[in-house]
Design a protein around this motif. Structure first.
Motif, mmCIF file in Angstrom:
data_model
loop_
_atom_site.group_PDB
_atom_site.id
_atom_site.type_symbol
_atom_site.label_atom_id
_atom_site.label_comp_id
_atom_site.label_asym_id
_atom_site.label_seq_id
_atom_site.Cartn_x
_atom_site.Cartn_y
_atom_site.Cartn_z
ATOM 1 N N TYR A 3 35.826 -59.346 -41.224
ATOM 2 C CA TYR A 3 36.678 -58.177 -41.188
ATOM 3 C C TYR A 3 38.039 -58.630 -40.691
ATOM 4 O O TYR A 3 38.138 -59.327 -39.688
ATOM 5 C CB TYR A 3 36.112 -57.106 -40.260
ATOM 6 C CG TYR A 3 34.755 -56.612 -40.694
ATOM 7 C CD1 TYR A 3 34.623 -55.739 -41.764
ATOM 8 C CD2 TYR A 3 33.606 -57.030 -40.036
ATOM 9 C CE1 TYR A 3 33.379 -55.289 -42.168
ATOM 10 C CE2 TYR A 3 32.355 -56.586 -40.434
ATOM 11 C CZ TYR A 3 32.249 -55.712 -41.500
ATOM 12 O OH TYR A 3 31.026 -55.268 -41.897
ATOM 13 N N ILE A 4 39.070 -58.228 -41.389
ATOM 14 C CA ILE A 4 40.432 -58.633 -41.062
ATOM 15 C C ILE A 4 41.277 -57.372 -40.900
ATOM 16 O O ILE A 4 41.190 -56.449 -41.714
ATOM 17 C CB ILE A 4 41.039 -59.491 -42.200
ATOM 18 C CG1 ILE A 4 40.181 -60.721 -42.489
ATOM 19 C CG2 ILE A 4 42.484 -59.859 -41.895
ATOM 20 C CD1 ILE A 4 40.138 -61.760 -41.407
ATOM 21 N N VAL A 59 46.340 -52.921 -42.476
ATOM 22 C CA VAL A 59 45.445 -53.011 -43.629
ATOM 23 C C VAL A 59 44.140 -53.647 -43.179
ATOM 24 O O VAL A 59 44.122 -54.777 -42.682
ATOM 25 C CB VAL A 59 46.084 -53.822 -44.776
ATOM 26 C CG1 VAL A 59 45.132 -53.893 -45.971
ATOM 27 C CG2 VAL A 59 47.416 -53.211 -45.194
ATOM 28 N N PHE A 60 43.036 -52.911 -43.342
ATOM 29 C CA PHE A 60 41.700 -53.400 -43.025
ATOM 30 C C PHE A 60 41.113 -54.015 -44.286
ATOM 31 O O PHE A 60 41.149 -53.406 -45.360
ATOM 32 C CB PHE A 60 40.814 -52.241 -42.547
ATOM 33 C CG PHE A 60 39.355 -52.605 -42.502
ATOM 34 C CD1 PHE A 60 38.852 -53.297 -41.414
ATOM 35 C CD2 PHE A 60 38.517 -52.276 -43.544
ATOM 36 C CE1 PHE A 60 37.514 -53.650 -41.380
ATOM 37 C CE2 PHE A 60 37.178 -52.620 -43.514
ATOM 38 C CZ PHE A 60 36.670 -53.308 -42.422
ATOM 39 N N LEU A 61 40.578 -55.224 -44.150
ATOM 40 C CA LEU A 61 39.971 -55.909 -45.281
ATOM 41 C C LEU A 61 38.575 -56.394 -44.913
ATOM 42 O O LEU A 61 38.351 -56.838 -43.780
ATOM 43 C CB LEU A 61 40.801 -57.138 -45.684
ATOM 44 C CG LEU A 61 42.233 -56.859 -46.070
ATOM 45 C CD1 LEU A 61 43.145 -57.895 -45.479
ATOM 46 C CD2 LEU A 61 42.361 -56.829 -47.569
ATOM 47 N N GLU A 62 37.677 -56.327 -45.861
ATOM 48 C CA GLU A 62 36.382 -56.985 -45.739
ATOM 49 C C GLU A 62 36.385 -58.102 -46.771
ATOM 50 O O GLU A 62 36.488 -57.858 -47.980
ATOM 51 C CB GLU A 62 35.238 -56.009 -46.002
ATOM 52 C CG GLU A 62 33.886 -56.647 -45.837
ATOM 53 C CD GLU A 62 32.737 -55.709 -46.158
ATOM 54 O OE1 GLU A 62 31.593 -56.181 -46.114
ATOM 55 O OE2 GLU A 62 32.982 -54.528 -46.463
ATOM 56 N N VAL A 63 36.311 -59.337 -46.299
ATOM 57 C CA VAL A 63 36.479 -60.504 -47.161
ATOM 58 C C VAL A 63 35.766 -61.692 -46.520
ATOM 59 O O VAL A 63 35.735 -61.791 -45.288
ATOM 60 C CB VAL A 63 37.980 -60.802 -47.387
ATOM 61 C CG1 VAL A 63 38.701 -61.090 -46.088
ATOM 62 C CG2 VAL A 63 38.207 -61.902 -48.390
ATOM 63 N N ASP A 64 35.197 -62.569 -47.333
ATOM 64 C CA ASP A 64 34.527 -63.740 -46.780
ATOM 65 C C ASP A 64 35.497 -64.800 -46.294
ATOM 66 O O ASP A 64 35.272 -65.437 -45.275
ATOM 67 C CB ASP A 64 33.578 -64.357 -47.809
ATOM 68 C CG ASP A 64 32.316 -63.525 -47.997
ATOM 69 O OD1 ASP A 64 31.842 -62.939 -47.007
ATOM 70 O OD2 ASP A 64 31.817 -63.458 -49.120
ATOM 71 N N ASP A 65 36.585 -65.013 -47.024
ATOM 72 C CA ASP A 65 37.498 -66.108 -46.696
ATOM 73 C C ASP A 65 38.942 -65.650 -46.895
ATOM 74 O O ASP A 65 39.427 -65.593 -48.031
ATOM 75 C CB ASP A 65 37.186 -67.316 -47.586
ATOM 76 C CG ASP A 65 37.930 -68.564 -47.185
ATOM 77 O OD1 ASP A 65 39.094 -68.466 -46.754
ATOM 78 O OD2 ASP A 65 37.350 -69.661 -47.337
#
Length: 119
Positions: A3-4, A59-65
Motif C-alpha cells: 500500500y502506497i 493518492v492511495f495505491l495498492e501495488v506490488d512494486d
C-alpha cells in the motif's frame, strides 16, 4: 501486496484544474483502467486534503512494486499517461516526479466473511 500513499502539494490556484483532470479520468474510465493495468496497480484512489498550508494531493495505491509501476508510468506510450504527466507537471509542486511517499505503518485487513458481509 503493498500500500502506497503518494502525496504532492498542489500549486496555489490549480486545485480546480486538478479536479477537472480527475473528472476526465473518470469519463475516460477504460483508458484509465488500461494505464493502471500497464503499471501493475490493483487500485488507486485520489483525495485532495485542504490544509492551512495549501491543498495536498493524496493518492492511495495498492501495488506490488512501486518502482516497476513508476518505470512503466514514466516510459508509457499510452496517451493518457503522457497527458497525466503533463497535468501533474502543471498542477503539483515538483511535478510528476516530485511526489513524496508516506511511511507505511501497518494494515488491518477485515475479511468479508469474518465481518459478516455477504455478497
Amino acid at each position: 501486496m503493498a500500500y502506497i500513499l503518494s502525496t504532492a502539494w498542489i500549486v496555489p490556484g490549480k486545485t480546480d484544474r486538478l479536479k477537472a483532470w480527475y473528472d476526465e479520468l473518470e469519463e475516460r474510465r477504460e483508458e484509465s483502467l488500461e494505464t493502471i493495468r500497464n503499471e501493475g496497480v490493483r487500485q488507486e484512489a485520489a483525495f485532495i486534503l485542504n490544509t492551512d498550508h495549501g491543498d495536498l494531493l493524496c493518492v492511495f495505491l495498492e501495488v506490488d512494486d512501486m518502482e516497476k509501476a513508476n518505470a512503466a508510468f514514466f516510459s508509457s506510450p499510452l496517451k493518457m499517461d503522457q497527458e497525466h504527466r503533463q497535468v501533474m507537471d502543471e498542477v503539483t509542486i515538483g511535478g510528476a516526479e516530485g511526489r513524496k511517499y508516506a511511511e507505511f505503518m501497518y494494515v488491518l485487513l477485515n475479511p468479508r466473511e469474518e465481518a459478516g458481509v455477504s455478497d
